[in-house]
Motif scaffolding. Structure first.
Motif, mmCIF file in Angstrom:
data_model
loop_
_atom_site.group_PDB
_atom_site.id
_atom_site.type_symbol
_atom_site.label_atom_id
_atom_site.label_comp_id
_atom_site.label_asym_id
_atom_site.label_seq_id
_atom_site.Cartn_x
_atom_site.Cartn_y
_atom_site.Cartn_z
ATOM 1 N N UNK A 25 -14.415 -1.770 -65.392
ATOM 2 C CA UNK A 25 -15.411 -2.597 -64.735
ATOM 3 C C UNK A 25 -16.551 -1.797 -64.135
ATOM 4 N N UNK A 26 -16.683 -0.519 -64.526
ATOM 5 C CA UNK A 26 -17.748 0.322 -63.985
ATOM 6 C C UNK A 26 -19.111 -0.102 -64.533
ATOM 7 N N UNK A 27 -20.092 -0.144 -63.655
ATOM 8 C CA UNK A 27 -21.470 -0.350 -64.092
ATOM 9 C C UNK A 27 -22.040 0.981 -64.568
ATOM 10 N N UNK A 28 -23.048 0.909 -65.416
ATOM 11 C CA UNK A 28 -23.660 2.141 -65.931
ATOM 12 C C UNK A 28 -24.122 3.049 -64.793
ATOM 13 N N UNK A 29 -24.635 2.452 -63.735
ATOM 14 C CA UNK A 29 -25.153 3.230 -62.615
ATOM 15 C C UNK A 29 -24.040 3.931 -61.836
ATOM 16 N N UNK A 30 -22.787 3.566 -62.103
ATOM 17 C CA UNK A 30 -21.665 4.166 -61.390
ATOM 18 C C UNK A 30 -21.045 5.332 -62.152
ATOM 19 N N UNK A 31 -21.677 5.735 -63.263
ATOM 20 C CA UNK A 31 -21.228 6.865 -64.079
ATOM 21 C C UNK A 31 -22.391 7.839 -64.214
ATOM 22 N N UNK A 98 -13.679 6.319 -67.477
ATOM 23 C CA UNK A 98 -15.013 5.752 -67.672
ATOM 24 C C UNK A 98 -15.130 5.031 -69.011
ATOM 25 N N UNK A 99 -14.345 5.483 -69.998
ATOM 26 C CA UNK A 99 -14.351 4.832 -71.306
ATOM 27 C C UNK A 99 -13.399 3.660 -71.405
ATOM 28 N N UNK A 100 -12.718 3.343 -70.308
ATOM 29 C CA UNK A 100 -11.820 2.202 -70.297
ATOM 30 C C UNK A 100 -10.515 2.415 -71.033
#
Length: 276
Positions: A25-31, A98-100
């Motif tokens: 559920x990570x947003x792009x801005x959180x990586x 990050x890749x789920x």
């Protein structure tokens, strides 16, 4: 509450409150990109802060060094092999997370003068807690663990050679093919070390020796009856001068792997000497 239970409870709480709600559920801005081939997420940073505060509250008076704090201030690692130190890997296998995908984990170790006193490895997906205390054995969820071989015809070896130059990687794998069954690496030390104890893999090779990657796992495998050394054969320790890590589920499996992987033809021992 005993120390091992307090640390276990802290890790489980941080995993439940910080890590798992953001899995897939990570947003792009959180990586973000941390370095070449390395990413960092908001989970790494928030989990480390929570673990830091929780360990500080235990009142042992130990220095606390987390992976992300040391990334920002490498001087934190000065003298890491001296005195009493907590080491934190808040999210091991960040690229997987990050890749789920699995595996990923959380690791904490208590180190005294370079020797790991106790280590904790949590798999947040299934809740498994691997724990070891120096001289007192290794457990998973409270059950005693003794490392066992995979039983494969040739030892199963997960070779972390992705940071080597391509030509050097080819040399190592050519040597490995002589007597080992090379299997995919999990890209997660929090998974690699338990696999050695549970008969999934027989051997693991690592190039990098960042202390939070190995302190808990090396103790866990050693206390379960395995063997973990630097590439020069010296015992692995926090702040040690050797490079690389060769770990195996038993001393005889270590010897068999060392015959091929630490042979001069593989070039790893030569690299160790050059780095000294």
């Amino acid at each position: 509450m005993p120390l091992h239970e307090e640390v276990s409870a802290l890790m489980r709480m941080v995993a439940a409150e910080v890590m798992m709600p953001r899995f897939r559920g990570l947003a792009d801005a959180e990586i973000a990109i941390k370095s070449a081939g390395e990413v960092v997420t908001i989970v790494d940073r928030e989990a480390e802060l929570r673990l830091h505060d929780g360990l500080a509250a235990l009142g042992l008076g130990a220095r606390i060094i987390g992976e992300e704090a040391a990334e920002e201030d490498p001087a934190l690692l000065d003298g890491v092999g001296e005195g009493l130190v907590w080491l934190i890997d808040p999210l091991d296998g960040t690229a997987n997370f990050a890749g789920g995908r699995a595996p990923f984990g959380m690791m904490v170790a208590l180190v005294e003068n370079g020797s790991t006193v106790a280590g904790w490895i949590l798999d947040p997906l299934n809740g498994r807690m691997c724990h070891a205390v120096r001289g007192m054995g290794a457990t998973c969820d409270g059950a005693l663990v003794r490392a066992r071989p995979s039983g494969a015809p040739r030892p199963r070896a997960a070779l972390g050679t992705h940071f080597l130059a391509p030509d050097h990687r080819a040399r190592v794998h050519a040597r490995a093919d002589l007597d080992l069954d090379v299997v995919p690496v999990p890209r997660c030390a929090a998974a690699s070390y338990p696999r050695l104890a549970h008969g999934e893999d027989d051997v693991a090779l690592f190039q990098r020796i960042l202390p939070w990657d190995h302190a808990a796992g090396a103790l866990f495998v050693t206390e379960a009856g395995g063997l973990v050394t630097h590439w020069d054969g010296s015992p692995w320790r926090v702040g040690g001068r050797g490079i690389g890590v060769l770990a195996a589920a038993s001393p005889w499996l270590w010897e068999r792997a060392a015959d091929v992987l630490l042979h001069p033809a593989a070039g790893l021992v030569e690299e160790d000497r050059l780095a000294a």
